[in-house]
Design a protein around this motif. Structure first.
Motif, PDB file in Angstrom:
ATOM      1  N   ALA A 111      45.633 -95.203  27.155  1.00 40.65           N
ATOM      2  CA  ALA A 111      44.915 -93.938  27.337  1.00 40.65           C
ATOM      3  C   ALA A 111      44.018 -93.642  26.146  1.00 40.65           C
ATOM      4  O   ALA A 111      42.903 -93.117  26.300  1.00 40.65           O
ATOM      5  CB  ALA A 111      45.915 -92.798  27.548  1.00 40.65           C
ATOM      6  N   GLN A 112      44.491 -93.972  24.951  1.00 42.50           N
ATOM      7  CA  GLN A 112      43.705 -93.751  23.744  1.00 42.50           C
ATOM      8  C   GLN A 112      42.412 -94.561  23.766  1.00 42.50           C
ATOM      9  O   GLN A 112      41.335 -94.054  23.441  1.00 42.50           O
ATOM     10  CB  GLN A 112      44.533 -94.128  22.512  1.00 42.50           C
ATOM     11  CG  GLN A 112      43.816 -93.977  21.175  1.00 42.50           C
ATOM     12  CD  GLN A 112      43.573 -92.525  20.797  1.00 42.50           C
ATOM     13  OE1 GLN A 112      44.117 -91.623  21.428  1.00 42.50           O
ATOM     14  NE2 GLN A 112      42.773 -92.291  19.785  1.00 42.50           N
ATOM     15  N   ILE A 113      42.503 -95.830  24.186  1.00 46.01           N
ATOM     16  CA  ILE A 113      41.308 -96.665  24.255  1.00 46.01           C
ATOM     17  C   ILE A 113      40.398 -96.206  25.389  1.00 46.01           C
ATOM     18  O   ILE A 113      39.168 -96.311  25.301  1.00 46.01           O
ATOM     19  CB  ILE A 113      41.681 -98.148  24.433  1.00 46.01           C
ATOM     20  CG1 ILE A 113      42.622 -98.593  23.315  1.00 46.01           C
ATOM     21  CG2 ILE A 113      40.431 -99.029  24.423  1.00 46.01           C
ATOM     22  CD1 ILE A 113      42.083 -98.389  21.916  1.00 46.01           C
ATOM     23  N   ASP A 114      40.990 -95.666  26.454  1.00 46.43           N
ATOM     24  CA  ASP A 114      40.178 -95.115  27.554  1.00 46.43           C
ATOM     25  C   ASP A 114      39.238 -94.032  27.035  1.00 46.43           C
ATOM     26  O   ASP A 114      38.086 -93.932  27.478  1.00 46.43           O
ATOM     27  CB  ASP A 114      41.086 -94.526  28.638  1.00 46.43           C
ATOM     28  CG  ASP A 114      41.770 -95.598  29.476  1.00 46.43           C
ATOM     29  OD1 ASP A 114      41.299 -96.754  29.455  1.00 46.43           O
ATOM     30  OD2 ASP A 114      42.772 -95.279  30.142  1.00 46.43           O
ATOM     31  N   THR A 115      39.736 -93.205  26.102  1.00 45.58           N
ATOM     32  CA  THR A 115      38.884 -92.138  25.553  1.00 45.58           C
ATOM     33  C   THR A 115      37.737 -92.724  24.745  1.00 45.58           C
ATOM     34  O   THR A 115      36.631 -92.175  24.735  1.00 45.58           O
ATOM     35  CB  THR A 115      39.699 -91.188  24.657  1.00 45.58           C
ATOM     36  OG1 THR A 115      40.242 -91.911  23.545  1.00 45.58           O
ATOM     37  CG2 THR A 115      40.847 -90.567  25.430  1.00 45.58           C
ATOM     38  N   PHE A 116      37.974 -93.858  24.076  1.00 49.12           N
ATOM     39  CA  PHE A 116      36.903 -94.537  23.348  1.00 49.12           C
ATOM     40  C   PHE A 116      35.826 -95.006  24.321  1.00 49.12           C
ATOM     41  O   PHE A 116      34.625 -94.880  24.048  1.00 49.12           O
ATOM     42  CB  PHE A 116      37.447 -95.731  22.564  1.00 49.12           C
ATOM     43  CG  PHE A 116      37.995 -95.397  21.211  1.00 49.12           C
ATOM     44  CD1 PHE A 116      37.177 -95.399  20.099  1.00 49.12           C
ATOM     45  CD2 PHE A 116      39.334 -95.070  21.040  1.00 49.12           C
ATOM     46  CE1 PHE A 116      37.675 -95.094  18.830  1.00 49.12           C
ATOM     47  CE2 PHE A 116      39.846 -94.770  19.792  1.00 49.12           C
ATOM     48  CZ  PHE A 116      39.016 -94.767  18.689  1.00 49.12           C
ATOM     49  N   PHE A 117      36.257 -95.565  25.452  1.00 51.70           N
ATOM     50  CA  PHE A 117      35.289 -96.032  26.449  1.00 51.70           C
ATOM     51  C   PHE A 117      34.473 -94.878  27.018  1.00 51.70           C
ATOM     52  O   PHE A 117      33.284 -95.026  27.303  1.00 51.70           O
ATOM     53  CB  PHE A 117      36.009 -96.775  27.582  1.00 51.70           C
ATOM     54  CG  PHE A 117      36.240 -98.229  27.296  1.00 51.70           C
ATOM     55  CD1 PHE A 117      35.195 -99.142  27.323  1.00 51.70           C
ATOM     56  CD2 PHE A 117      37.514 -98.696  26.992  1.00 51.70           C
ATOM     57  CE1 PHE A 117      35.408-100.485  27.038  1.00 51.70           C
ATOM     58  CE2 PHE A 117      37.737-100.041  26.716  1.00 51.70           C
ATOM     59  CZ  PHE A 117      36.679-100.941  26.740  1.00 51.70           C
ATOM     60  N   GLU A 118      35.116 -93.721  27.190  1.00 48.51           N
ATOM     61  CA  GLU A 118      34.409 -92.551  27.699  1.00 48.51           C
ATOM     62  C   GLU A 118      33.338 -92.081  26.721  1.00 48.51           C
ATOM     63  O   GLU A 118      32.257 -91.624  27.119  1.00 48.51           O
ATOM     64  CB  GLU A 118      35.402 -91.419  27.962  1.00 48.51           C
ATOM     65  CG  GLU A 118      36.344 -91.692  29.134  1.00 48.51           C
ATOM     66  CD  GLU A 118      37.405 -90.614  29.271  1.00 48.51           C
ATOM     67  OE1 GLU A 118      37.345 -89.628  28.499  1.00 48.51           O
ATOM     68  OE2 GLU A 118      38.285 -90.758  30.142  1.00 48.51           O
ATOM     69  N   LYS A 119      33.630 -92.198  25.421  1.00 47.63           N
ATOM     70  CA  LYS A 119      32.696 -91.736  24.403  1.00 47.63           C
ATOM     71  C   LYS A 119      31.610 -92.755  24.067  1.00 47.63           C
ATOM     72  O   LYS A 119      30.443 -92.410  23.897  1.00 47.63           O
ATOM     73  CB  LYS A 119      33.463 -91.394  23.111  1.00 47.63           C
ATOM     74  CG  LYS A 119      34.344 -90.170  23.211  1.00 47.63           C
ATOM     75  CD  LYS A 119      35.025 -89.898  21.873  1.00 47.63           C
ATOM     76  CE  LYS A 119      35.913 -88.669  21.930  1.00 47.63           C
ATOM     77  NZ  LYS A 119      36.597 -88.406  20.630  1.00 47.63           N
TER      78      LYS A 119
END
Length: 235
Positions: A131-139
């Protein structure tokens, strides 16, 4: 879609059963795997180096396979292997071995996630980590891979799994991983080639301390983000 999920579950079950059967029914395999787990669990540079060196002419191949194994079984400490490779084979030869094997490990993680899906990726890593890396992809979109590879506190393996869950092409992932991983590999390898005696213990201790500190920072950020979302949802 349901049929596809069913096929995935069957594949996973077969793989797990085969691995378990081999582990429990083939004594040499069980003994070797226990040695590998014990080596990584020790967190001791000398133990890792001596383990790899014990295979003589096969040491480089064993190290290559261990790097792939630790990638899949995240988050085992890859930096210990990188240091050991440099100490055994020379810093630049060790760097090539560590970089190429890390790339192979990243590719395996990428395709595991792409073929078997999120549930498997989260099972091999952690739901919070993905989930943490998902937020990186979103940004940051496609730049996420290069950015995360340059950040020492972001798990190399979790990034690989998370990338496999996106629409990113393997080519883009592989190129960004190769570029982003190179600086850290060179630094660790150069340091590893010079480690002797007390310096080994000091460097290993510092790296472990840094890794634990980075983990605490990441977990705190995840917690704060969740708290922020909960407050936002209650307003």
């Amino acid at each position: 879609m349901k049929q596809k999920n069913w096929v995935k579950k069957v594949i996973i079950l077969v793989i797990v059963l085969v691995c378990a059967a081999v582990y429990f029914l083939v004594p040499p395999v069980k003994s070797s795997m226990n040695r590998v787990f014990g080596m990584f669990a020790s967190g001791d540079f000398d133990v890792v180096r001596n383990f790899v060196a014990s295979y003589g002419a096969w040491a480089a191949l064993v190290s290559f396979m261990l790097m792939i194994f630790q990638s899949v079984a995240a988050p085992l400490p890859a930096f210990l292997l990188t240091l050991a490779n440099a100490n055994l084979f020379g810093w630049w030869q060790g760097a090539i071995l560590s970089w190429s094997s890390a790339m192979a490990g990243a590719a395996v993680c990428f395709f595991i996630a792409r073929i078997l899906g999120r549930d498997v990726a989260e099972g091999l890593t952690s739901k919070a980590g993905i989930a943490q890396i998902d937020t990186f992809f979103e940004k940051y979109g496609r730049n996420t891979i290069l950015i995360c590879r340059l950040l020492p506190f972001v798990s190399f393996d979790i990034v690989s799994y998370a990338a496999g869950l996106t629409s990113m092409s393997f080519k883009s992932f592989f190129i960004a991983t190769g570029i982003g991983q190179l600086p850290a590999t060179i630094v660790y390898s150069y340091v590893g080639g010079m480690l002797t005696g007390g310096a080994q213990l000091l460097m290993t201790g510092l790296l472990i301390l840094f890794a634990l500190s980075a983990l605490i920072v990441m977990l705190r950020k995840i917690y704060m983000d969740r708290q922020g979302k909960q407050k936002g949802g209650n307003e």
